[in-house]
Motif scaffolding. Structure first.
Motif, PDB file in Angstrom:
ATOM      1  N   PHE A 249      11.864  10.181 -61.757  1.00  0.00           N
ATOM      2  CA  PHE A 249      10.717   9.729 -62.429  1.00  0.00           C
ATOM      3  C   PHE A 249       9.772   8.914 -62.030  1.00  0.00           C
ATOM      4  CE2 PHE A 249      13.636  11.678 -65.734  1.00  0.00           C
ATOM      5  CZ  PHE A 249      12.816  12.529 -66.051  1.00  0.00           C
TER       6      PHE A 249
ATOM      7  N   ASP B 286       6.178   9.852 -61.172  1.00  0.00           N
ATOM      8  CA  ASP B 286       4.862   9.223 -61.648  1.00  0.00           C
ATOM      9  C   ASP B 286       3.961   8.842 -60.540  1.00  0.00           C
ATOM     10  OD1 ASP B 286       5.653   9.250 -64.412  1.00  0.00           O
ATOM     11  OD2 ASP B 286       6.919   7.403 -64.037  1.00  0.00           O
TER      12      ASP B 286
ATOM     13  N   ARG C  31      12.612  10.652 -73.471  1.00  0.00           N
ATOM     14  CA  ARG C  31      11.384  11.515 -72.754  1.00  0.00           C
ATOM     15  C   ARG C  31      11.080  12.481 -73.194  1.00  0.00           C
ATOM     16  NH1 ARG C  31      10.161   8.896 -67.596  1.00  0.00           N
ATOM     17  NH2 ARG C  31      11.698   7.365 -67.175  1.00  0.00           N
TER      18      ARG C  31
END
Ligand code: UDP
Ligand code: MG
Length: 330
Positions: free
Chosen positions: A34, A38, A68
């Motif tokens: 992640f 990002d 998430r």
């Protein structure tokens, strides 16, 4: 869903990750995946596919989807169907403009997704990857080299490194793959067939983060038979051509033996040589029958028209798909 709504919800990137008993790797993967996504500065979704795991992979996916829910979905398959069919199951669900596949064990660093995406955005519609220094057992590296060589000579598929599953696909390639009904697909080869502008880039390779490889030698051989039988008739043609050559050769051999019989009379020497030749030819015949069997078996499976996989549940997306959906390979 109306087309305009789908377009509005289309993220820039979908990442597809198949998992089979990866309870040890998954937490490590999440920790790196992640932040890497990002950092790309693009909208994205991650579609995990549980390929019939029997460990705690599904429980971990449930927690992840809860945490998430906006960016993660998890497709739970009812049975283990293999990495490539699992990826095909995810391809049916992805919404991204670009799609990247990744293994769960961190052998392909998630930080490399950016390079794959960049190649897609530069105009490629399929991005293959070549592993730098491979971090696998010696027998895997040797087997891969050999199998790569065989595939190069028997199919028209030009993939430098067929084993690396960090790959990028443009939407149109995924749509074309979704129209295929192969029971034994090999995703990179399918992509290569449909791509108009394929490229390859170098990526790094790391040792498995945790757990063991899910490919035994037998499974690896089966996968490579899938690739060869699915994309080439060369093995069959090789046997018919060598059959013709041996038949022609044997005519001359019989004539030669007949002349010897007339000139020298009956002989018994060389019986063991004859045995040797007979056993060698018998081995060739059995091998040939085996190859025909590999093709016939796959034709048989294809004609049975059974569901290639069964989606037991999809976590994180009740709006899009029913909770139990069968995929029929018709
Ligand atoms: N995998 C899968 N189903 C299988 C075998 C493997 O979904 O039947 C997944 C596995 O969890 C991993 C990826 O496919 O995310 C690659 O598997 P693995 O790392 O065992 O293969 P290797 O790197 O040894 O070729
Ligand atoms: Mg691996």
């Amino acid at each position: 869903m109306p087309c305009w709504q789908r377009l509005r919800m289309q993220p820039d990137l979908s990442v597809v990750i198949p998992l089979f008993n990866e309870e040890q790797s998954l937490p490590l993967l999440v920790r790196r995946l992640f932040p890497a996504l990002d950092a790309l500065g693009r909208s994205y979704e991650v579609v995990f596919v549980d390929d019939g795991s029997s460990d705690r992979t599904v429980e971990q996916l449930q927690l992840l989807v809860e945490a998430r829910s906006r960016a993660v979905r998890a497709i739970l398959l009812a049975h283990n169907v293999g990495q490539h069919l699992a990826i095909m199951a995810a391809f049916k669900q992805v919404r991204g403009r670009s799609v990247v596949t990744l293994d769960a064990d961190l052998q392909n660093p998630p930080e490399e997704i950016g390079a794959v995406l960049q190649a897609l955005e530069d105009g490629a519609d399929y991005v293959g990857t070549i592993r730098g220094i491979r971090q696998d057992d010696w027998w895997r590296r040797t087997a891969s080299r050999l199998l790569n060589r065989i595939r190069e000579h028997t199919t028209r598929i030009r993939i430098t490194d067929q084993g690396c599953m960090l790959r990028g696909f443009d939407r149109h390639v995924v749509d074309s793959i979704n129209r295929c009904r192969d029971v034994t697909p090999f995703v990179p080869a399918l992509a290569y067939v449909f791509a108009r502008r394929p490229v390859e880039i170098k990526v790094s390779h790391e040792p498995r983060a945790a757990g063991k490889s899910k490919y035994s030698l037998l499974r690896l051989i089966r996968l490579n038979f899938d690739l060869m039988t699915g994309y080439s008739l060369v093995p069959l043609q090789l046997f018919s051509v060598s059959g013709i050559a041996i038949a022609i050769g044997s005519i001359f051999f019989v004539i030669y033996l007949a002349i010897r019989r007339l000139v020298l009379g009956p002989e018994v020497e060389g019986v063991f040589t004859l045995f040797g030749i007979a056993f060698f030819l018998l081995g060739c015949v059995l091998f040939g029958i085996g190859i025909v069997g590999e093709y016939v078996g796959r034709i048989f499976e294809q004609t049975q028209n059974r569901p290639r996989y069964v989606v037991a549940h999809i976590l994180g997306d009740s709006q899009f798909v029913p909770s139990c959906q069968k995929e029929i390979s018709a």
